[in-house]
Scaffold this motif. Sequence first.
Motif, PDB file in Angstrom:
ATOM      1  N   TYR A 234      13.951   7.757 -24.259  1.00 48.88           N
ATOM      2  CA  TYR A 234      13.556   9.118 -24.646  1.00 48.88           C
ATOM      3  C   TYR A 234      14.722   9.863 -25.287  1.00 48.88           C
ATOM      4  O   TYR A 234      14.586  10.454 -26.373  1.00 48.88           O
ATOM      5  CB  TYR A 234      13.040   9.865 -23.418  1.00 48.88           C
TER       6      TYR A 234
ATOM      7  N   TYR B 155      17.541   8.620 -26.456  1.00 49.85           N
ATOM      8  CA  TYR B 155      17.964   7.911 -27.665  1.00 49.85           C
ATOM      9  C   TYR B 155      17.135   8.396 -28.860  1.00 49.85           C
ATOM     10  O   TYR B 155      17.664   8.702 -29.933  1.00 49.85           O
ATOM     11  CB  TYR B 155      17.785   6.407 -27.465  1.00 49.85           C
ATOM     12  N   TRP B 156      15.814   8.480 -28.658  1.00 54.20           N
ATOM     13  CA  TRP B 156      14.926   8.960 -29.718  1.00 54.20           C
ATOM     14  C   TRP B 156      15.211  10.421 -30.060  1.00 54.20           C
ATOM     15  O   TRP B 156      15.241  10.805 -31.235  1.00 54.20           O
ATOM     16  CB  TRP B 156      13.477   8.784 -29.268  1.00 54.20           C
ATOM     17  N   LYS B 157      15.418  11.269 -29.054  1.00 56.49           N
ATOM     18  CA  LYS B 157      15.690  12.679 -29.284  1.00 56.49           C
ATOM     19  C   LYS B 157      16.937  12.869 -30.142  1.00 56.49           C
ATOM     20  O   LYS B 157      16.994  13.756 -31.003  1.00 56.49           O
ATOM     21  CB  LYS B 157      15.880  13.398 -27.945  1.00 56.49           C
TER      22      LYS B 157
ATOM     23  N   ASP C 192      15.241   7.560 -34.223  1.00 51.70           N
ATOM     24  CA  ASP C 192      14.924   6.154 -34.486  1.00 51.70           C
ATOM     25  C   ASP C 192      13.779   5.708 -33.584  1.00 51.70           C
ATOM     26  O   ASP C 192      13.857   5.818 -32.361  1.00 51.70           O
ATOM     27  CB  ASP C 192      16.170   5.307 -34.238  1.00 51.70           C
ATOM     28  N   THR C 193      12.720   5.197 -34.187  1.00 56.34           N
ATOM     29  CA  THR C 193      11.555   4.747 -33.425  1.00 56.34           C
ATOM     30  C   THR C 193      11.439   3.216 -33.379  1.00 56.34           C
ATOM     31  O   THR C 193      10.449   2.696 -32.848  1.00 56.34           O
ATOM     32  CB  THR C 193      10.261   5.322 -34.029  1.00 56.34           C
TER      33      THR C 193
ATOM     34  N   LEU D 266      10.740   1.729 -30.084  1.00 49.59           N
ATOM     35  CA  LEU D 266       9.509   2.183 -29.430  1.00 49.59           C
ATOM     36  C   LEU D 266       8.316   1.446 -30.027  1.00 49.59           C
ATOM     37  O   LEU D 266       7.390   2.028 -30.577  1.00 49.59           O
ATOM     38  CB  LEU D 266       9.373   3.698 -29.584  1.00 49.59           C
TER      39      LEU D 266
ATOM     40  N   LEU E 181       6.597  10.867 -25.810  1.00 47.43           N
ATOM     41  CA  LEU E 181       6.825   9.839 -26.822  1.00 47.43           C
ATOM     42  C   LEU E 181       5.505   9.230 -27.295  1.00 47.43           C
ATOM     43  O   LEU E 181       5.271   9.067 -28.501  1.00 47.43           O
ATOM     44  CB  LEU E 181       7.722   8.740 -26.250  1.00 47.43           C
TER      45      LEU E 181
ATOM     46  N   LEU F 265       4.489  10.224 -31.209  1.00 41.85           N
ATOM     47  CA  LEU F 265       4.549   9.096 -32.133  1.00 41.85           C
ATOM     48  C   LEU F 265       3.195   8.410 -32.319  1.00 41.85           C
ATOM     49  O   LEU F 265       3.107   7.395 -33.020  1.00 41.85           O
ATOM     50  CB  LEU F 265       5.590   8.091 -31.638  1.00 41.85           C
TER      51      LEU F 265
END
Length: 477
Positions: A188, A190-192, A196-197, A200, A288, A292
């Motif tokens: 979570y 890392y994405w914030k 980068d998705t 995920l 997430l 997404l």
Amino acid sequence: MATRRKFIQQSTLAAAGWFLLPSEGWAGTAAGFESKRPPLAERNFTSEAVEATITRVKQQIADPELAWLFENCFPNTLDTTVELETINGKPDTYVITGDIDAMWLRDSTAQVWPYLPLIKSDKKLQTLIAGVINRQKHCVALDPYANAFYKDVTKESEWKSDITAMKPGIHERKWEIDSLCYPIRLAYHYWKITGDTSVLDADWVATIRLTVQTFREQQRKKGDGPYTFQRSTSWATDGVPLSGYGYPVKPVGLICSTFRPSDDATLFQFLVPSNFFAVVSLRQAAELLTTLKLDAALATECTTLATEVEKALQQYAVVNHPAFGKVYAFEVNGFGSYHLMDDANVPSLLSLPYLGAIKANDPVYANTRRYILSTENPFFFKGKAAEGIGGPHGGNHTIWPMSIIMRGLTAHDPAEVKKCLQMLKATHAGTGFMHEAFHKDDPTKFSRKWFAWANTLFGELILHTSKKYPQLLTAKV
């Protein structure tokens, strides 16, 4: 490599698990302040952003010993514990905990956590952490009830005789709620930070589905569920009663955790801090999945479960203490029984604001914090060397540096933060690193010379202090 428990057993001194450092070695090392990092060519991984941070922050620290500790500890995870490679075109990072050649889902997240703010300026470091997320997905897919894994999925554990569904690739199969929360926390944030998705993917969604399934099973609404654990051992905290299911709980919506993050068995299986952590993690997963557009139905499941656990915590986790008023219990069983204490490992009651599980000004948390940092907590120890929280895992009269660090990270009084820094500086026993635990009266009696989580967490405390209380670092501690 030794297991956590065996490391303590093999390091026994005076009927407790300690490493005794000769006093002359302690004095000589502390006086010299020579770097304890491996030579550059022998480091597992080097990050330009981390090195720049070390240089910058050291310039802020007036105390030479504290600066030396920061330089040794903050990069320790990268220097000594990570193995980055590419598997099927994707980064894959195996992270050992230190002196044990196994990867804990909890430790591996916590070990790289303080590096997250630096990944936008260091793509190489970002790739390494993406690799941790990818490796964690493989671990959860192998067994969502296991807590520690090997890099080699064909390797058999020395604990293969445990009476549970052991399989190759698993080091230990102790069911702990936080094992499934930490990977969500890492993915979570890392994405914030990066947006980068790539990590995920469908495999990540599958781990969330397994997480929800496992949490539901361990609410024990439809019987005791599929997990049991028994071990032939003389350590009471490694055994689980009643055929490996543990003592009964009333199915009130909380999630059972057979073990604590210390890897010690719970007494009452509704482990309160871990249930708080689950609420946060489920909501992060839902965000997430929704944002997404990965799986709307699964996102709803996560949110529904989080709300159910939260309501159960409000009803069952708060108890009255005769001296401190309303506090959070450490463990409950839904029948009205509860256990008052706190443990050094995270999630703990002390760490709840750090995990984003509760606001620091929550009045019940404030009461709980006063309680757990008092001698009313049976695992809060005061000695000649320091004061802090320990736990059954480390033994009586032993303090975990991690608890002192977490106290500093959750403190709002600079005087308390300074006190924590002073105690940490005074108890590394001249080694230049943090340890698992030390005796309250003699820091030269300690366990685990190489415990990367504690080292990196100490680095996080210094970074936190440099931003929030920089005045504490501009004078000798």
